[in-house]
Motif scaffolding. Structure first.
Motif, PDB file in Angstrom:
ATOM      1  N   ALA A 522      41.191 -30.469 -34.356  1.00 23.36           N
ATOM      2  CA  ALA A 522      40.064 -29.467 -34.812  1.00 23.36           C
ATOM      3  C   ALA A 522      40.493 -28.248 -33.777  1.00 23.36           C
ATOM      4  O   ALA A 522      40.055 -27.798 -33.838  1.00 23.36           O
ATOM      5  N   GLN A 527      38.537 -25.614 -34.505  1.00 22.55           N
ATOM      6  CA  GLN A 527      37.544 -25.959 -35.828  1.00 22.55           C
ATOM      7  C   GLN A 527      36.248 -27.063 -35.308  1.00 22.55           C
ATOM      8  O   GLN A 527      35.651 -27.664 -36.492  1.00 22.55           O
ATOM      9  N   GLU A 528      36.275 -27.221 -34.000  1.00 23.01           N
ATOM     10  CA  GLU A 528      35.449 -28.383 -33.210  1.00 23.01           C
ATOM     11  C   GLU A 528      33.666 -28.109 -34.153  1.00 23.01           C
ATOM     12  O   GLU A 528      32.980 -29.180 -34.072  1.00 23.01           O
ATOM     13  N   ASP A 530      32.565 -26.069 -36.356  1.00 26.61           N
ATOM     14  CA  ASP A 530      32.717 -27.156 -37.866  1.00 26.61           C
ATOM     15  C   ASP A 530      32.832 -28.024 -38.354  1.00 26.61           C
ATOM     16  O   ASP A 530      31.908 -28.751 -38.915  1.00 26.61           O
ATOM     17  N   GLN A 531      33.920 -28.635 -37.465  1.00 25.19           N
ATOM     18  CA  GLN A 531      33.789 -30.331 -37.792  1.00 25.19           C
ATOM     19  C   GLN A 531      32.568 -31.351 -37.525  1.00 25.19           C
ATOM     20  O   GLN A 531      32.656 -32.110 -38.064  1.00 25.19           O
ATOM     21  N   ARG A 748      41.539 -24.259 -28.988  1.00 23.79           N
ATOM     22  CA  ARG A 748      40.176 -23.677 -29.152  1.00 23.79           C
ATOM     23  C   ARG A 748      40.340 -22.309 -30.386  1.00 23.79           C
ATOM     24  O   ARG A 748      39.519 -21.251 -30.285  1.00 23.79           O
ATOM     25  N   GLY A 749      41.657 -22.546 -31.010  1.00 23.49           N
ATOM     26  CA  GLY A 749      42.544 -20.705 -31.572  1.00 23.49           C
ATOM     27  C   GLY A 749      42.243 -19.604 -31.278  1.00 23.49           C
ATOM     28  O   GLY A 749      42.524 -18.945 -31.471  1.00 23.49           O
TER      29      GLY A 749
END
Length: 843
Positions: A522, A527-528, A530-531, A748-749
Motif C-alpha cells: 500500500a 494508498q497508505e 486509504d488503507q 507513495r505513488g
C-alpha cells in the motif's frame, strides 16, 4: 595545505621539550628511537594532513593529536592509533575535500603506527587474549550428536546464547549462570538415559508403520468415528518363535462432546484378538497386546472400524466454535520378538559405548574394561587425552554404581558418562600448549587444541577420528591444508555456512523478521491513507456488531454484517492474498547460504559474494525477483539476465528484508549493513533524542515525504550529517527494492529518484550495479579486510584486538595475490599466529 611556519616552529619546540624531559628518565632504547622517528618523520605528516581537524584547537569527532602530556603518552593511546590507522586506510581521513596523503608518507605513517604505538612484532606475533569459552547451543547439540549418537534439542532445553561482535561464539558473552549449570546437569542425565543402553541384550523389536497398511507415507491415519475403515498389512517373519503384537491407536475428541461411536476390531493372522466400542473419550488408547507363535513366512494383520451412529447425528458447527468431532488416530503396530532368550540381540548404540562381545565376570576384568571404555570416552568428550587420575575416579564410580541394588555394569558406566557430560572440561573448550623454552615467546597450542579449533571453526562440533589420530601422532600441523580441504568437502561444513554466513549476512533472521506485506505494498502504491481508513472502518463495524449482538438487535446486526461484507468485496485485493510467506523466506535464506557454500566448495572468489551474474533460485523466488524461465521448487544456480540488478548479497531478498522496518524500507539500516559487514567502517551509534524518520515524513501541507526527502532533512542537522552522509547514499541505492526485496519504481505513488550516489571516499555510482562493482574494485581491500576480521572474530571467539592487524594484513595480501580465493581466506586464518598460538601468561 601545510600549517604556517610559525605554528610549526612552536609545535616542534614543544615536542623537543617533551623529548628532553623524557631523556631525564630511564627508557628503553627502542622507545627512544620511536620517539625520535615520530619527531623527525611522523609529526610533519600529521601536521600536513591531520592537524587542521585534530590539532591546533580543532577536535572534530572529539579526537585531538596534540593535547597529550608527552609524546610517550601519545604513543600509549593504542585505541586512538588503531582508529587513525583504520580511517586512513579506508580513505575516510583525510576527508575527500582535503588532499590525499602522499603514498610515501602514507607508508611511513602506517609502518610507524604498527611498530611503535601498537608494538606489533613480526618476529614474535601476539596471538591476542582468548577467553575460555563454553560450547554454545549449536556446538553442544552437534557435539552430543557426534559423541552420543542422538539429537538433543538445545533450542528447546537451553536459553538463547548472547552475541558479541555479531556472533554467538564470543567467549566474553557466553556466560554460565547457576540456572544454566542446573540445566546442564539435567541435560547430562537425560542424554545418557536416552543414548546409553542399560542392558547387554534386548528382545528384537520393529515398527509396522501406517504406510504398510495404506501405501501412504503418513505418520498416522486419522479416521472419523462416522466413517468405516478396513486396512491390513503383511508381517514378514524370518525367525520362528513367539511374537508379541502391540496395536498403536488412540481416540481423540474435540473439547465439545460428540455422540459418534464405532466398533473397532484388531485381527492377527485372520483371528480377531481385540474388539472395542469407541466413543468420545479424548486420549483413550486401544489396549491390545497379543502373543502368537509363528514359523517363517508372512502373516496378515488387520484393523477395522464400523460406525454405530449415522452421519445425520453428527452435531452441526456452531458459529465461532468449529465442529465437534471424535476421531481414531491409527499409527500401525509394534512387533516384539522372537521372545525366546536365544534370539536376544544387542540394543541400539551398544557397540558405540561397549566394544567387547561380553562383560568380564571377575572384578579385576570388569575394572579394566571400565577403564578402557572411560579412557576412550573421556578423551573424545574432553577433546584431549584423558589423564589417568580422572579415569581412575570415573572407573571407581562406575564399579561402585554397578554393585548397587538393581545395578549392572552398563548402568555403572552410564552414571560415569553423566559425570563426564556435566564436567567443565566437556562444557568448556580448554586448550593446552606445547612446551616453550623462551618465556618471551607465545607458545604453540598442542595438536589436540588445534584439532578442536579446526572442528569447531568449520563444523561447529568435536573433532572426528581422523583429526584425533593425526593429533595423537603429532602430524596435524603437517597436513593442515589437506585436512581443511577434506573438512570443507564434508557435509558437516554446512554448519559453518549456516552459523558464520547466517550471522554475518543475518540470514538466520529472515524467516522471523516482521514484515507487513499489505502495508508495504500500500505504501508503494501511495494508498497508505486509504488503507488506514479502511482498517478503521472495519474495526468500527466489528465493534458495533459485537455491541448489537450483546443487545440482541438482530436486524441491526444483519445490516452491519452486510456493510462489512460489502467492504470486504470492494477492498479484498481482487481475490489476491498478499503474503510474505514462509516458503519464500526459506528460499531467500537458502539463496544466500547456497551461494556462500558454492563459492566455498569450488574455491571461488569471495568477491562473488558481492558481485555475481548468477544466483540460486527456485520458481517462487524467481517470480518474486522477476527472473523468467525458472520452474519448480528446487533451488539451483541460475544465470541472471544481463540487465538484472540482482547478483550478490546486498540485492538478495534476505538482506533486503532484514534491513527493513515492518512497513517500509530503511536506507539507514541498509547503508549500515554495507558499512559494517562489507567495508568494516560502521559509524558510531546515533546520539540520543534524535527524532525518528517517521516524524519527518509529513510535509507542511499534510502530504507524505519519500524516504529520500526525509533523510535529506536528517542530514541537515549537524549531529546527524556526518553519519548519514556515509550511510544514506549506500542505502538509497537500494530504494528500488521494497521491504520484501521485490522491485518497485514508485514509493507513495511517486516515481523514485535515480539510485545514484557517492561513497564517502568520493567514488560516484549511477545505480546499485555500479555500487557493487565499486565494492569489489576501488574498495576491494576494505572488503577483504572486513571479511577477514569477521571470520577471525568468529573462529577465535573474541573481538578484534590491535595485535590482529598483522594477521589481517597477511591474509589480505594472500587474497590480493589469488584474486580472492576462499582457500586463501580460510587457510590464512588457520595458519595465522592468532589461530595457532596462545598468548603467554607471564612476561
Amino acid at each position: 595545505m601545510r600549517p604556517s611556519h610559525t605554528l610549526s616552529i612552536l609545535r616542534r619546540s614543544h615536542v623537543l621539550a617533551l623529548l628532553t624531559c623524557a631523556a631525564m628518565t630511564p627508557a628503553a632504547h627502542g622507545e627512544t628511537d620511536d620517539v625520535a622517528v615520530f619527531e623527525k618523520e611522523i609529526l610533519p605528516i600529521l601536521e600536513d594532513n591531520c592537524y587542521s581537524c585534530h590539532g591546533d584547537g580543532e577536535d572534530k569527532g572529539k579526537v585531538t593529536l596534540d593535547t597529550f602530556g608527552s609524546t610517550a603518552d601519545l604513543m600509549k593511546q593504542q585505541e586512538l592509533w588503531v582508529h587513525v590507522l583504520k580511517n586512513i586506510r579506508s580513505g575516510l581521513m583525510p576527508p575527500t575535500k582535503k588532499d590525499r596523503i602522499p603514498a610515501e608518507d602514507f607508508a611511513k605513517l602506517e609502518s610507524w603506527i604498527k611498530r611503535a604505538p601498537l608494538k606489533l612484532d613480526p618476529a614474535n606475533p601476539d596471538p591476542g587474549r582468548v577467553t575460555l569459552r563454553r560450547l554454545n547451543r549449536v556446538e553442544y547439540r552437534n557435539t552430543i550428536r557426534d559423541l552420543m549418537g542422538i539429537d538433543f534439542r538445545t533450542d528447546e532445553e537451553f536459553p538463547a546464547d548472547d552475541t558479541g561482535y555479531g556472533f554467538d561464539t564470543i567467549g566474553d558473552v557466553l556466560t554460565t549462570s547457576p540456572l544454566l549449570l542446573e540445566k546442564y546437569m539435567q541435560a547430562a542425565e537425560a542424554i545418557v538415559a536416552k543414548a546409553v543402553p542399560l542392558e547387554s541384550s534386548v528382545t528384537p523389536e520393529r515398527r509396522i508403520p501406517v504406510k504398510q497398511f495404506t501405501d501412504r507415507d503418513d505418520y498416522e491415519m486419522s479416521v472419523s468415528l462416522y466413517d468405516p475403515a478396513d486396512v491390513s498389512a503383511m508381517v514378514k517373519i524370518s525367525k520362528p518363535g513367539t511374537y508379541r503384537i502391540i496395536l498403536d491407536a488412540t481416540v481423540r475428541g474435540s473439547f465439545a462432546f460428540d455422540p459418534g461411536r464405532a466398533d473397532a476390531g484388531w485381527f492377527v493372522d485372520g483371528k480377531q484378538v481385540y474388539q472395542k466400542e469407541l466413543k468420545w473419550e479424548d486420549g483413550m488408547r486401544l489396549d491390545s497386546s497379543f502373543e502368537v507363535k509363528w514359523e517363517k513366512g508372512e502373516y496378515p494383520v488387520r484393523f477395522t472400524m464400523k460406525p454405530l451412529v449415522g452421519k445425520d447425528k453428527k452435531p452441526a458447527e456452531k458459529p465461532g466454535d468449529g465442529p465437534p468431532n471424535v476421531d481414531l488416530k491409527f499409527k500401525g503396530c509394534t512387533l516384539v520378538g522372537p521372545l525366546e532368550p536365544e534370539y536376544a540381540e544387542r540394543p541400539k548404540n551398544y557397540e558405540r559405548f561397549f566394544p567387547r562381545d561380553s562383560v568380564p565376570q571377575d572384578e579385576a576384568g570388569r575394572l579394566e574394561y571400565a577403564r578402557e571404555i572411560l579412557r576412550r570416552f573421556v578423551t573424545r568428550a574432553f577433546r584431549q587425552p584423558a589423564d589417568e587420575g580422572t579415569v581412575e575416579k570415573l572407573s571407581g564410580l562406575a564399579i561402585e554404581s554397578a554393585k548397587m541394588p538393581g545395578g549392572s555394569f552398563e548402568r555403572g558406566i552410564a552414571r560415569a558418562f553423566t559425570a563426564v557430560l556435566a564436567s567443565p572440561r566437556f562444557l568448556f573448550r580448554m586448550e593446552e600448549t606445547l612446551p616453550e623454552a623462551n618465556p618471551q615467546v607465545h607458545p604453540l597450542l598442542d595438536e589436540y587444541a588445534i584439532a578442536s579449533r579446526l572442528s569447531y571453526f568449520l563444523w561447529s562440533t568435536m573433532p572426528d577420528e581422523t583429526l584425533y589420530q593425526l593429533a595423537e601422532r603429532g602430524e596435524l600441523r603437517k597436513n593442515l591444508s589437506a585436512q581443511v580441504s577434506r573438512m570443507l568437502e564434508d557435509e558437516k561444513s554446512d554448519e559453518f555456512v549456516k552459523n558464520f554466513a547466517g550471522q554475518w549476512l543475518q540470514t538466520r533472521d529472515v524467516e522471523s523478521v516482521s514484515i507487513d506485506a499489505r502495508v508495504v505494498l500500500a505504501r508503494d502504491a501511495g494508498q497508505e491513507k486509504d488503507q488506514r481508513e479502511r482498517f478503521e472502518t472495519f474495526r468500527r463495524l466489528n465493534r458495533e456488531i459485537d455491541e448489537a449482538e450483546k443487545n440482541h438487535e438482530t436486524a441491526k446486526v444483519e445490516v452491519l454484517k452486510a456493510q462489512r461484507a460489502e467492504m470486504r468485496a470492494k477492498f479484498g485485493n481482487n481475490g489476491r492474498r498478499v503474503e510474505f510467506g514462509g516458503s519464500l523466506r526459506t528460499a531467500m535464506r537458502r539463496e544466500a547460504e547456497m551461494l556462500f557454500r558454492h563459492l566455498l566448495r569450488t574455491d571461488g572468489s569471495v568477491l562473488g559474494l558481492v558481485e555475481n551474474d548468477s544466483t540460486f533460485l527456485n520458481e517462487e523466488l524467481a517470480n518474486h525477483y522477476g527472473v523468467p524461465g525458472v520452474e519448480g521448487g528446487n533451488m539451483r544456480l541460475v544465470k541472471l539476465p544481463p540487465d538484472s540488478q540482482r547478483g550478490g548479497v546486498i540485492t538478495m531478498g534476505t538482506v533486503l528484508a532484514v534491513t527493513s522496518n515492518p512497513t517500509r524500507t530503511s536506507p539507514v539500516k541498509r547503508g549500515l549493513f554495507i558499512l559494517d559487514n562489507l567495508l568494516g567502517t560502521p559509524p558510531p551509534p546515533a546520539p540520543p533524542d534524535i527524532p525518528s524518520l517517521e516524524a519527518s515524513e509529513k510535509k507542511t501541507n499534510g502530504d507524505d515525504r519519500t524516504l529520500r526527502e526525509a533523510l535529506a532533512l536528517h542530514r541537515e542537522q549537524p549531529l546527524c550529517s556526518s553519519c548519514h552522509n556515509r550511510m544514506d547514499p549506500l542505502g538509497l541505492a537500494l530504494e528500488n527494492f521494497n521491504a520484501m526485496g521485490s522491485w518497485r519504481d514508485k514509493e507513495r505513488g511517486q516515481q523514485l529518484e535515480p539510485p545514484s550516489g557517492k561513497l564517502i571516499t568520493g567514488e560516484p555510482f549511477a545505480d546499485v550495479r555500479e555500487l557493487k562493482h565499486l565494492l569489489v574494485t576501488a574498495r576491494r581491500t576494505d572488503y577483504y579486510r572486513c571479511l577477514t576480521e569477521k571470520l577471525l572474530t568468529y573462529s577465535l571467539g573474541r573481538g578484534p584486538q590491535p595485535c590482529d592487524i598483522s594477521t589481517v594484513d597477511a591474509v589480505v595480501d594472500q587474497l590480493e595475490s589469488t584474486q580472492g580465493k576462499f582457500s586463501s581466506l580460510i587457510l590464512g586464518i588457520i595458519e595465522s599466529p592468532a589461530f595457532q598460538r596462545r598468548q603467554r601468561t607471564t612476561l
